[in-house]
Design a protein around this motif. Structure first.
Motif, PDB file in Angstrom:
ATOM      1  N   ASP A  77      52.876  29.284  61.954  1.00  0.00           N
ATOM      2  CA  ASP A  77      52.638  27.848  62.081  1.00  0.00           C
ATOM      3  C   ASP A  77      53.238  27.270  63.359  1.00  0.00           C
ATOM      4  OD1 ASP A  77      51.323  27.838  59.630  1.00  0.00           O
ATOM      5  OD2 ASP A  77      53.156  27.436  58.511  1.00  0.00           O
ATOM      6  N   PHE A 204      51.961  17.435  62.939  1.00  0.00           N
ATOM      7  CA  PHE A 204      52.342  18.104  64.179  1.00  0.00           C
ATOM      8  C   PHE A 204      53.760  17.696  64.560  1.00  0.00           C
ATOM      9  CE2 PHE A 204      47.954  16.494  64.351  1.00  0.00           C
ATOM     10  CZ  PHE A 204      47.241  17.685  64.281  1.00  0.00           C
ATOM     11  N   ILE A 224      52.426  23.136  63.588  1.00  0.00           N
ATOM     12  CA  ILE A 224      51.189  22.581  63.060  1.00  0.00           C
ATOM     13  C   ILE A 224      51.123  22.871  61.566  1.00  0.00           C
ATOM     14  CG2 ILE A 224      48.676  22.528  63.238  1.00  0.00           C
ATOM     15  CD1 ILE A 224      49.079  23.825  66.039  1.00  0.00           C
ATOM     16  N   TYR A 229      44.417  21.709  60.480  1.00  0.00           N
ATOM     17  CA  TYR A 229      43.386  22.312  61.326  1.00  0.00           C
ATOM     18  C   TYR A 229      41.988  21.771  61.039  1.00  0.00           C
ATOM     19  CZ  TYR A 229      46.956  25.677  62.634  1.00  0.00           C
ATOM     20  OH  TYR A 229      48.100  26.260  63.104  1.00  0.00           O
ATOM     21  N   ALA A 256      48.762  28.705  64.336  1.00  0.00           N
ATOM     22  CA  ALA A 256      49.016  27.930  65.545  1.00  0.00           C
ATOM     23  C   ALA A 256      48.774  28.712  66.824  1.00  0.00           C
ATOM     24  CB  ALA A 256      50.448  27.408  65.520  1.00  0.00           C
TER      25      ALA A 256
END
Length: 369
Positions: A77, A204, A224, A229, A256
């Protein structure tokens, strides 16, 4: 490692009283040495051994694991960037903006957190809505009103202007309820106090290693949330962004890594991992307790010139003077490094765990009555 040992490992402190870590931290020898050692191994040994690419990728993988552990997330991530500003721009470029979309930011953001949205206003007719604050504080009723029709909310976890901690989780909850995503600039938090990026609930989180972690320049990080996404439109792509660069049809990495495009030097991230392990060896509890004592001493000496909170929130201490730039220059002549701020017009000192009472007293003496 105790604070005195850390101080002794930082060569810059032999030459000045350094109180500007909020801009860029002075790196310890072992951190710079980790980068130098890697560069030599990569350039001198890897070509005749495992090869430059395997050595580089192994180093990035190891650094990612250390960094993710420090930030409380999974390696998959976390994307590596060049800086906080670069990480912010990665997010800005991955959203399918439409005319009339609203970005909400506070008036406490660094230019890294304002310029990308100003550019989108010019290129995509995005509305940038600015939340006004008072002495580094957000009014939550104003937040609810501002984010009601927003697509993205941008805020710092710890303000560079006043050293205040913002209620990130509360803002995230309000923004998500309104259907907006949230981008957090955490560069002033990481290395000052424990940060678990998953606890904020933000989509984020952008940060970097060259400030309170005492790393070298060039290591940015972007967390992230896996659920974020589906609301992104990926545009940047390269061989490191995809699952199999030799496949006939490309498929982005699930995590990520899709934000990492191509060849980059692992050296800043090797140094980042070393810096994280060094700060963790000192202990963030030690960092916080020592910084609290030192900033209390500084604030007591500043009196009514203090513009930051009287009680401890961070190592950033902002204070008013008649001529901030002249004051910074005068202090520099005495070997004391601080910085001026544009908004508010003031001077900001940064106190870290390597500082001591003598540093604070020298700063107060240099400021004068």
């Amino acid at each position: 490692m105790d604070p005195a040992e850390l101080r002794a490992s930082i060569p810059a402190l032999d030459r000045c009283t350094y109180c500007n870590t909020g801009a860029s931290g002075p790196s310890p020898r072992n951190v710079v040495g980790a980068a130098t050692d890697f560069l030599e191994r990569h350039a001198f040994e890897a070509p005749a051994g495992a090869g430059p690419y395997p050595v580089a990728f192994d180093a990035m993988t190891a650094a990612r694991e250390v960094t993710a552990g420090h930030l409380g997330t999974r390696p998959e991530d976390l994307a590596f960037a060049r800086s906080t500003a670069d990480a912010v721009n990665l997010v800005a470029s991955a959203i399918d903006w439409r005319p009339g979309d609203v970005v909400v930011r506070t008036d406490l953001e660094h230019p890294a957190g304002t310029l990308p949205w100003d550019r989108l206003a010019d290129t995509h007719d995005v509305e940038v809505r600015v939340l006004e604050t008072e002495r580094g504080r957000l009014d939550m009723d104003d937040v609810k009103t501002a984010v009601a029709d927003a697509r993205l909310v941008v805020l710092s976890s710890l303000t560079w202007t006043h050293g205040t901690r913002l209620p990130v989780s509360e803002v995230v909850d309000i923004a998500h309820e309104a259907g907006a995503q949230v981008l957090v600039d955490a560069v002033q938090s990481v290395g000052q106090h424990p940060v678990d990026v998953t606890e904020w609930g933000a989509d984020f989180v952008a940060t970097a290693g060259h400030k309170w972690l005492l790393g070298i320049w060039g290591a940015g990080m972007l967390y992230i949330d896996p659920d974020a996404y589906e609301r992104l439109r990926q545009t940047r792509i390269g061989y490191r962004s995809v699952e199999d660069m030799d496949a006939e049809e490309y498929t982005y990495h699930e995590g990520a890594r899709r934000f990492e495009v191509g060849t980059t030097s692992p050296a800043p991230y090797v140094a980042l991992a070393e810096a994280i392990e060094t700060i963790e060896a000192v202990g963030l509890d030690t960092v916080q307790s020592r910084v609290e004592r030192l900033t209390d001493r500084l604030k007591d000496g500043l009196g009514d010139r203090l513009m930051s909170p009287a009680s401890y929130e961070s190592g950033l201490v902002t204070f008013g003077v008649d001529d901030p730039e002249a004051t910074v220059e005068r202090l520099a002549d005495r070997g004391i490094v601080v910085r001026s701020l544009p908004h508010p017009e003031a001077v900001r000192a940064s106190v870290h765990v390597f500082n001591d009472a003598a540093d604070v007293d020298a700063l107060l003496d240099g400021i004068g009555p």
